[in-house]
Design a protein around this motif. Sequence first.
Motif, PDB file in Angstrom:
ATOM      1  N   GLN A 109       0.819  -1.208   0.000  1.00 36.27           N
ATOM      2  CA  GLN A 109       0.000   0.000   0.000  1.00 36.27           C
ATOM      3  C   GLN A 109       0.855   1.262   0.000  1.00 36.27           C
ATOM      4  O   GLN A 109       0.497   2.271  -0.615  1.00 36.27           O
ATOM      5  CB  GLN A 109      -0.940  -0.015   1.215  1.00 36.27           C
ATOM      6  N   VAL A 110       1.994   1.210   0.676  1.00 34.19           N
ATOM      7  CA  VAL A 110       2.921   2.346   0.623  1.00 34.19           C
ATOM      8  C   VAL A 110       3.346   2.601  -0.817  1.00 34.19           C
ATOM      9  O   VAL A 110       3.427   3.752  -1.272  1.00 34.19           O
ATOM     10  CB  VAL A 110       4.157   2.084   1.511  1.00 34.19           C
ATOM     11  N   ILE A 111       3.602   1.533  -1.552  1.00 29.90           N
ATOM     12  CA  ILE A 111       4.101   1.662  -2.922  1.00 29.90           C
ATOM     13  C   ILE A 111       2.988   2.005  -3.906  1.00 29.90           C
ATOM     14  O   ILE A 111       3.224   2.691  -4.906  1.00 29.90           O
ATOM     15  CB  ILE A 111       4.826   0.362  -3.322  1.00 29.90           C
ATOM     16  N   ALA A 112       1.778   1.607  -3.614  1.00 27.79           N
ATOM     17  CA  ALA A 112       0.703   1.733  -4.593  1.00 27.79           C
ATOM     18  C   ALA A 112       0.232   3.170  -4.809  1.00 27.79           C
ATOM     19  O   ALA A 112      -0.222   3.511  -5.906  1.00 27.79           O
ATOM     20  CB  ALA A 112      -0.484   0.861  -4.175  1.00 27.79           C
ATOM     21  N   ARG A 113       0.317   4.015  -3.786  1.00 27.18           N
ATOM     22  CA  ARG A 113      -0.232   5.368  -3.884  1.00 27.18           C
ATOM     23  C   ARG A 113       0.845   6.428  -3.653  1.00 27.18           C
ATOM     24  O   ARG A 113       1.846   6.170  -2.990  1.00 27.18           O
ATOM     25  CB  ARG A 113      -1.346   5.554  -2.855  1.00 27.18           C
ATOM     26  N   PRO A 114       0.615   7.646  -4.147  1.00 30.67           N
ATOM     27  CA  PRO A 114       1.611   8.717  -3.948  1.00 30.67           C
ATOM     28  C   PRO A 114       1.615   9.314  -2.544  1.00 30.67           C
ATOM     29  O   PRO A 114       2.546  10.023  -2.187  1.00 30.67           O
ATOM     30  CB  PRO A 114       1.200   9.770  -4.987  1.00 30.67           C
ATOM     31  N   HIS A 115       0.575   9.091  -1.750  1.00 29.07           N
ATOM     32  CA  HIS A 115       0.509   9.580  -0.359  1.00 29.07           C
ATOM     33  C   HIS A 115       0.633  11.101  -0.269  1.00 29.07           C
ATOM     34  O   HIS A 115       1.394  11.641   0.539  1.00 29.07           O
ATOM     35  CB  HIS A 115       1.557   8.888   0.513  1.00 29.07           C
ATOM     36  N   SER A 116      -0.140  11.758  -1.108  1.00 27.31           N
ATOM     37  CA  SER A 116      -0.198  13.212  -1.012  1.00 27.31           C
ATOM     38  C   SER A 116      -0.859  13.663   0.280  1.00 27.31           C
ATOM     39  O   SER A 116      -0.775  14.846   0.644  1.00 27.31           O
ATOM     40  CB  SER A 116      -0.960  13.786  -2.212  1.00 27.31           C
ATOM     41  N   ASP A 117      -1.510  12.714   0.989  1.00 29.84           N
ATOM     42  CA  ASP A 117      -2.150  13.038   2.263  1.00 29.84           C
ATOM     43  C   ASP A 117      -1.283  12.687   3.467  1.00 29.84           C
ATOM     44  O   ASP A 117      -1.763  12.671   4.602  1.00 29.84           O
ATOM     45  CB  ASP A 117      -3.489  12.299   2.375  1.00 29.84           C
ATOM     46  N   ARG A 118      -0.009  12.420   3.248  1.00 34.70           N
ATOM     47  CA  ARG A 118       0.877  12.069   4.367  1.00 34.70           C
ATOM     48  C   ARG A 118       0.942  13.222   5.371  1.00 34.70           C
ATOM     49  O   ARG A 118       0.873  14.405   4.993  1.00 34.70           O
ATOM     50  CB  ARG A 118       2.277  11.732   3.852  1.00 34.70           C
ATOM     51  N   LEU A 119       1.092  12.875   6.642  1.00 32.34           N
ATOM     52  CA  LEU A 119       1.285  13.884   7.678  1.00 32.34           C
ATOM     53  C   LEU A 119       2.764  13.930   8.021  1.00 32.34           C
ATOM     54  O   LEU A 119       3.339  12.940   8.484  1.00 32.34           O
ATOM     55  CB  LEU A 119       0.468  13.553   8.921  1.00 32.34           C
ATOM     56  N   VAL A 120       3.396  15.059   7.772  1.00 35.58           N
ATOM     57  CA  VAL A 120       4.821  15.248   8.035  1.00 35.58           C
ATOM     58  C   VAL A 120       4.982  15.927   9.394  1.00 35.58           C
ATOM     59  O   VAL A 120       4.338  16.942   9.675  1.00 35.58           O
ATOM     60  CB  VAL A 120       5.478  16.096   6.934  1.00 35.58           C
ATOM     61  N   ILE A 121       5.829  15.340  10.223  1.00 31.51           N
ATOM     62  CA  ILE A 121       6.094  15.872  11.562  1.00 31.51           C
ATOM     63  C   ILE A 121       7.581  16.177  11.663  1.00 31.51           C
ATOM     64  O   ILE A 121       8.421  15.303  11.452  1.00 31.51           O
ATOM     65  CB  ILE A 121       5.682  14.863  12.644  1.00 31.51           C
ATOM     66  N   ARG A 122       7.925  17.403  11.967  1.00 32.04           N
ATOM     67  CA  ARG A 122       9.320  17.811  12.146  1.00 32.04           C
ATOM     68  C   ARG A 122       9.522  18.257  13.585  1.00 32.04           C
ATOM     69  O   ARG A 122       8.818  19.132  14.071  1.00 32.04           O
ATOM     70  CB  ARG A 122       9.699  18.942  11.185  1.00 32.04           C
TER      71      ARG A 122
END
Length: 452
Positions: free
Chosen positions: A418-431
């Motif tokens: 599933q990680v590979i299948a989609r571009p994950h434009s909805d990822r939550l980035v935490i810095r």
Amino acid sequence: MPVTSLSPKTIAPGLFTGKERLLLRNARTPASLLGAGVPGGAACDRDGAALIDIVVHGQTVAAVLPAGHGEAECVVDLADRHVWPLLVDAHTHLDKGHVIGRAPDSGGTHPGARDATTSDRIAHWRRDDLLHRMEFALNCADAHGVAAIRSHLDSHEGQAETTWAAFSETRERWAALIALQAVALVPLDAYRGDYGRKLADLVAAQGGLLGGVTRASGGAHGKALEDIDALLDALFLLAKERDLDVDLHVDEAARADALPSVAAATIRHGWEGRVTCGHCCSLALIPDDEAARVIELVASAGISIITLPTVNMYLQDRADGVTPRWRGVTPVKELRAAGVRVAVAGDNCRDPFYAYGDHDMLDTWRQAVRIAHLDHPFADAAAMAGAVPAAIMGVQAGVIAAGRPADLMILEAWSLDQVIARPHSDRLVIRAGTASSACLPSYASLETIAGR
């Protein structure tokens, strides 16, 4: 303890303030992205991803524990979602990027890209132009969750001072978000004369790496440099005098044979473990027994290899009216099996050498898995975009571990396919424990660059 339940499509970024003690319960992370390995008692799925609890205290990861063992006042149940560290791009070209539509058309070939870049550099590469395009690139990387970047900088005589000064400004401005390194990029014959020493001094003053491309000025990979050993000796002597690591573009063609010379020079000068070679495309096409000998030599020299699969597929084996017959990428599996450290990186972005890209290392890794068959099983393939390039750069990034910054990305994925299948434009980035509000910059912002 109060528990924040997440719906399958909702993660609450407001919980990540960088101030509280927070438990990320039931996270799923590839074992190769855990800096201290899988915690004892944690279960792993068939993809090699561990089920863990991540305790974040302010800006730092306080603990990584088996799922169900963490404690904190505020708990976020991730329901077995994938949680990755921010990733590392150890080979790109921030000075070249985002000139598509302005530079002459390259035709998608390596010679065409070289000539088009030269024309664009002479016409436009001034301080403001470089700063604007580097800023655009880093805004993209920030939004996508990139923690560190090593950029090769074209360092031709008359250009190097301007480009390195612009990079230095950019590095200082972005220091709190993205760790930046730079490598001098010139044809190898630039080290024949006095300019090589001048360039090495500039690189040393900027804290960079000494580098180059194993071809002659105006030439192509595959056309042998008769004095390549002498040129490599000159480069390594300059590096040793200044205690500089070396990073080279090597054999970016179907037929080329500079890699054995680089490995031999590395050993000859005692620079084992301090040399990186990118591309190494021709290694994929030589006979197996010959390739095995070269790979053994590379391993003995402690050379790190960076594969650039998207760009090499774009450039290699391109001819008018002909479908490409090979992938253009180095033999990743054979190198890794021999103990060679191999990373994947993004390389060029929207320039004559590669017309596409967005400084997204998760996307680069996803494509690399498919291109180089790094699946069935995935094993430790994820490390090639995290722990391995971080080690090559010598930066603390690319893994999740106690004591490290809480630099994370949360994905709407429950398995590596599933990680590979989609571009994950909805990822939550935490810095540093804080949810990032960075957005991708508009292409409209590039229209103010000279020549648009």
